[in-house]
Design a protein around this motif. Sequence first.
Motif, PDB file in Angstrom:
ATOM      1  N   ILE A 313     -32.388 -30.384  -7.177  1.00 47.86           N
ATOM      2  CA  ILE A 313     -32.677 -31.811  -7.035  1.00 47.86           C
ATOM      3  C   ILE A 313     -31.518 -32.654  -7.576  1.00 47.86           C
ATOM      4  CG2 ILE A 313     -34.207 -33.668  -7.819  1.00 47.86           C
ATOM      5  CD1 ILE A 313     -36.489 -31.565  -7.792  1.00 47.86           C
ATOM      6  N   ILE A 314     -30.974 -32.231  -8.714  1.00 51.20           N
ATOM      7  CA  ILE A 314     -29.828 -32.951  -9.286  1.00 51.20           C
ATOM      8  C   ILE A 314     -28.656 -32.961  -8.317  1.00 51.20           C
ATOM      9  CG2 ILE A 314     -28.057 -32.821 -11.095  1.00 51.20           C
ATOM     10  CD1 ILE A 314     -30.257 -31.803 -12.982  1.00 51.20           C
ATOM     11  N   ASN A 315     -28.351 -31.784  -7.762  1.00 53.07           N
ATOM     12  CA  ASN A 315     -27.211 -31.679  -6.852  1.00 53.07           C
ATOM     13  C   ASN A 315     -27.446 -32.453  -5.564  1.00 53.07           C
ATOM     14  OD1 ASN A 315     -25.851 -30.046  -8.670  1.00 53.07           O
ATOM     15  ND2 ASN A 315     -26.569 -28.135  -7.743  1.00 53.07           N
ATOM     16  N   HIS A 316     -28.670 -32.388  -5.067  1.00 52.78           N
ATOM     17  CA  HIS A 316     -28.972 -33.053  -3.804  1.00 52.78           C
ATOM     18  C   HIS A 316     -28.891 -34.574  -3.935  1.00 52.78           C
ATOM     19  CE1 HIS A 316     -30.800 -33.610   0.152  1.00 52.78           C
ATOM     20  NE2 HIS A 316     -31.628 -34.506  -0.401  1.00 52.78           N
ATOM     21  N   ASN A 317     -29.283 -35.089  -5.108  1.00 55.83           N
ATOM     22  CA  ASN A 317     -29.331 -36.535  -5.308  1.00 55.83           C
ATOM     23  C   ASN A 317     -28.151 -37.080  -6.120  1.00 55.83           C
ATOM     24  OD1 ASN A 317     -32.156 -37.438  -4.213  1.00 55.83           O
ATOM     25  ND2 ASN A 317     -32.552 -35.557  -5.369  1.00 55.83           N
ATOM     26  N   TYR A 318     -27.188 -36.206  -6.443  1.00 56.84           N
ATOM     27  CA  TYR A 318     -25.993 -36.608  -7.194  1.00 56.84           C
ATOM     28  C   TYR A 318     -26.363 -37.326  -8.496  1.00 56.84           C
ATOM     29  CZ  TYR A 318     -23.951 -35.693  -2.615  1.00 56.84           C
ATOM     30  OH  TYR A 318     -23.591 -35.109  -1.422  1.00 56.84           O
ATOM     31  N   LEU A 319     -27.318 -36.777  -9.227  1.00 56.46           N
ATOM     32  CA  LEU A 319     -27.749 -37.401 -10.470  1.00 56.46           C
ATOM     33  C   LEU A 319     -26.787 -37.050 -11.602  1.00 56.46           C
ATOM     34  CD1 LEU A 319     -31.592 -36.662 -10.294  1.00 56.46           C
ATOM     35  CD2 LEU A 319     -30.418 -38.777  -9.672  1.00 56.46           C
ATOM     36  N   SER A 320     -26.562 -38.020 -12.478  1.00 58.36           N
ATOM     37  CA  SER A 320     -25.706 -37.790 -13.640  1.00 58.36           C
ATOM     38  C   SER A 320     -26.532 -37.215 -14.792  1.00 58.36           C
ATOM     39  CB  SER A 320     -25.057 -39.097 -14.088  1.00 58.36           C
ATOM     40  OG  SER A 320     -26.040 -39.962 -14.655  1.00 58.36           O
ATOM     41  N   PHE A 321     -25.831 -36.693 -15.810  1.00 55.95           N
ATOM     42  CA  PHE A 321     -26.510 -36.155 -16.984  1.00 55.95           C
ATOM     43  C   PHE A 321     -27.354 -37.233 -17.664  1.00 55.95           C
ATOM     44  CE2 PHE A 321     -26.648 -35.588 -21.584  1.00 55.95           C
ATOM     45  CZ  PHE A 321     -27.281 -34.352 -21.669  1.00 55.95           C
ATOM     46  N   ASP A 322     -26.812 -38.447 -17.751  1.00 55.08           N
ATOM     47  CA  ASP A 322     -27.536 -39.534 -18.417  1.00 55.08           C
ATOM     48  C   ASP A 322     -28.833 -39.854 -17.695  1.00 55.08           C
ATOM     49  OD1 ASP A 322     -25.626 -39.707 -20.367  1.00 55.08           O
ATOM     50  OD2 ASP A 322     -24.531 -41.360 -19.395  1.00 55.08           O
ATOM     51  N   GLU A 323     -28.793 -39.823 -16.371  1.00 56.33           N
ATOM     52  CA  GLU A 323     -29.996 -40.131 -15.597  1.00 56.33           C
ATOM     53  C   GLU A 323     -31.069 -39.062 -15.788  1.00 56.33           C
ATOM     54  OE1 GLU A 323     -28.261 -42.607 -11.802  1.00 56.33           O
ATOM     55  OE2 GLU A 323     -27.837 -40.471 -11.945  1.00 56.33           O
ATOM     56  N   PHE A 328     -36.160 -37.329 -20.592  1.00 51.52           N
ATOM     57  CA  PHE A 328     -36.585 -36.548 -21.746  1.00 51.52           C
ATOM     58  C   PHE A 328     -36.343 -37.253 -23.085  1.00 51.52           C
ATOM     59  CE2 PHE A 328     -35.277 -33.760 -18.292  1.00 51.52           C
ATOM     60  CZ  PHE A 328     -36.416 -32.999 -18.100  1.00 51.52           C
ATOM     61  N   ILE A 329     -35.429 -38.190 -23.102  1.00 54.82           N
ATOM     62  CA  ILE A 329     -35.060 -38.844 -24.359  1.00 54.82           C
ATOM     63  C   ILE A 329     -35.599 -40.266 -24.381  1.00 54.82           C
ATOM     64  CG2 ILE A 329     -33.155 -39.554 -25.849  1.00 54.82           C
ATOM     65  CD1 ILE A 329     -31.489 -37.357 -24.550  1.00 54.82           C
ATOM     66  N   ARG A 336     -36.994 -46.002 -19.356  1.00 55.64           N
ATOM     67  CA  ARG A 336     -36.276 -45.026 -18.562  1.00 55.64           C
ATOM     68  C   ARG A 336     -35.987 -45.610 -17.199  1.00 55.64           C
ATOM     69  NH1 ARG A 336     -40.441 -39.992 -19.290  1.00 55.64           N
ATOM     70  NH2 ARG A 336     -40.687 -40.094 -21.547  1.00 55.64           N
ATOM     71  N   SER A 337     -34.852 -45.282 -16.672  1.00 59.09           N
ATOM     72  CA  SER A 337     -34.544 -45.793 -15.330  1.00 59.09           C
ATOM     73  C   SER A 337     -33.687 -44.779 -14.589  1.00 59.09           C
ATOM     74  CB  SER A 337     -33.794 -47.130 -15.400  1.00 59.09           C
ATOM     75  OG  SER A 337     -32.553 -46.951 -16.037  1.00 59.09           O
ATOM     76  N   ILE A 338     -33.922 -44.701 -13.315  1.00 60.21           N
ATOM     77  CA  ILE A 338     -33.114 -43.867 -12.415  1.00 60.21           C
ATOM     78  C   ILE A 338     -32.551 -44.795 -11.361  1.00 60.21           C
ATOM     79  CG2 ILE A 338     -33.139 -42.010 -10.719  1.00 60.21           C
ATOM     80  CD1 ILE A 338     -33.546 -40.947 -13.479  1.00 60.21           C
ATOM     81  N   ARG A 339     -31.235 -44.762 -11.198  1.00 58.20           N
ATOM     82  CA  ARG A 339     -30.633 -45.632 -10.208  1.00 58.20           C
ATOM     83  C   ARG A 339     -30.932 -45.133  -8.807  1.00 58.20           C
ATOM     84  NH1 ARG A 339     -25.213 -43.254  -8.983  1.00 58.20           N
ATOM     85  NH2 ARG A 339     -25.038 -41.395 -10.270  1.00 58.20           N
ATOM     86  N   VAL A 340     -31.099 -46.036  -7.916  1.00 58.50           N
ATOM     87  CA  VAL A 340     -31.333 -45.713  -6.501  1.00 58.50           C
ATOM     88  C   VAL A 340     -30.068 -46.011  -5.723  1.00 58.50           C
ATOM     89  CG1 VAL A 340     -32.702 -46.204  -4.478  1.00 58.50           C
ATOM     90  CG2 VAL A 340     -33.788 -46.247  -6.742  1.00 58.50           C
ATOM     91  N   LYS A 341     -29.572 -44.985  -5.018  1.00 58.16           N
ATOM     92  CA  LYS A 341     -28.320 -45.179  -4.271  1.00 58.16           C
ATOM     93  C   LYS A 341     -28.634 -45.470  -2.820  1.00 58.16           C
ATOM     94  CE  LYS A 341     -25.512 -42.230  -7.210  1.00 58.16           C
ATOM     95  NZ  LYS A 341     -24.566 -41.075  -7.261  1.00 58.16           N
TER      96      LYS A 341
END
Length: 341
Positions: A313-323, A328-329, A336-341
């Motif tokens: 999922i990380i690779n498919h969506n190009y998610l960064s470590f911070d995202e 979890f933190i 918490r936020s996840i950017r939408v590209k």
Amino acid sequence: MVKSKITCKLFKLTNVKSLQNVQDIILKRRYADPLITGLTDKKKTEKMSEYEKNFFFTWGEKSKPNNIKLNNIDGIERSVDYLFVTAEIEFTKRTRKDSRGEFLPKKDRINYIQITNYFFCIGESVYLIICSSIEKHIERVKNLVGMENLTNVDDSYKIPSDLFNWMFFIYTQNKGKLDDSIKLMNIGGFIGNTGDEHNIFKGTSDQTSELIITKAFISNGETLKTITARLKNDDIDIIFSIDDYSNTHIFVKQSMKRKLFEAEDVTPFLIIYLYSYLIPKIKSLYNISAKQFLDKEKKQFSIKIGLEVIESIINHNYLSFDEVAALFIEQKGAKRSIRVK
């Protein structure tokens, strides 16, 4: 003409212990299914002949009793007796009356179908396989056999709850080697319709087991209820779907006999070999491995494929470590936020 796919529904017979009993008791039966009418048509049907007001289920052409010699699950040769026979089923068309509201002659309101059925005997246990995917036709054959002569499958063919997950584990962690004689060439787990021909394997390079949904399903603590598998040994190369009551779809055109049993026709061989040898063999191998799998390997496997799901999922969506870390933190006062590209 060979069908591309055969659906097999499995039942155990009661009151019979041999193929001779099948021929003496079951195959001498016939069943009359009455024409269903409303109260207003009751007087009309009372005037009809027995032929006109009933649909008949009878036995048609049957094979001679056959025998295949197979290694049993312990490696000792044993014989499996079987025969196959068609059930000839009459049933109503939707249009039963003419423009005046009168019942049509039976020949004008009748449908007819032939359904192939297999009886096979292991020891003193006799089983029936009805080859149909239509529930109404299955019920019609059951009426012909006699409901009092049938029961659901016994423990011999009930699949343990974790067996399919174990097979998925063997495929991914042990290169599909079930034992020295049987290899699992491919496997797919499905939550929905396993009989869909789009779900079968197109070749050995088709890595269906890599489907992320299957790994996510297992790693989330769920158990597969159905699988599609390709199994291969010296005798057979077969693709089939199976549920937890050993009902199957066999993909005949993608399966083949190998070096043995040249005299056997392909379709009967695939069906009888699957039920009399492969399914009991797989259950036996699972029972040997079950304790270690359940106590140790299952949890480790779940964690491993869960991480693979996350990585995919990380690779498919190009998610960064911070995202990802944001899931979890908890940061005080921050959402918490996840950017939408």
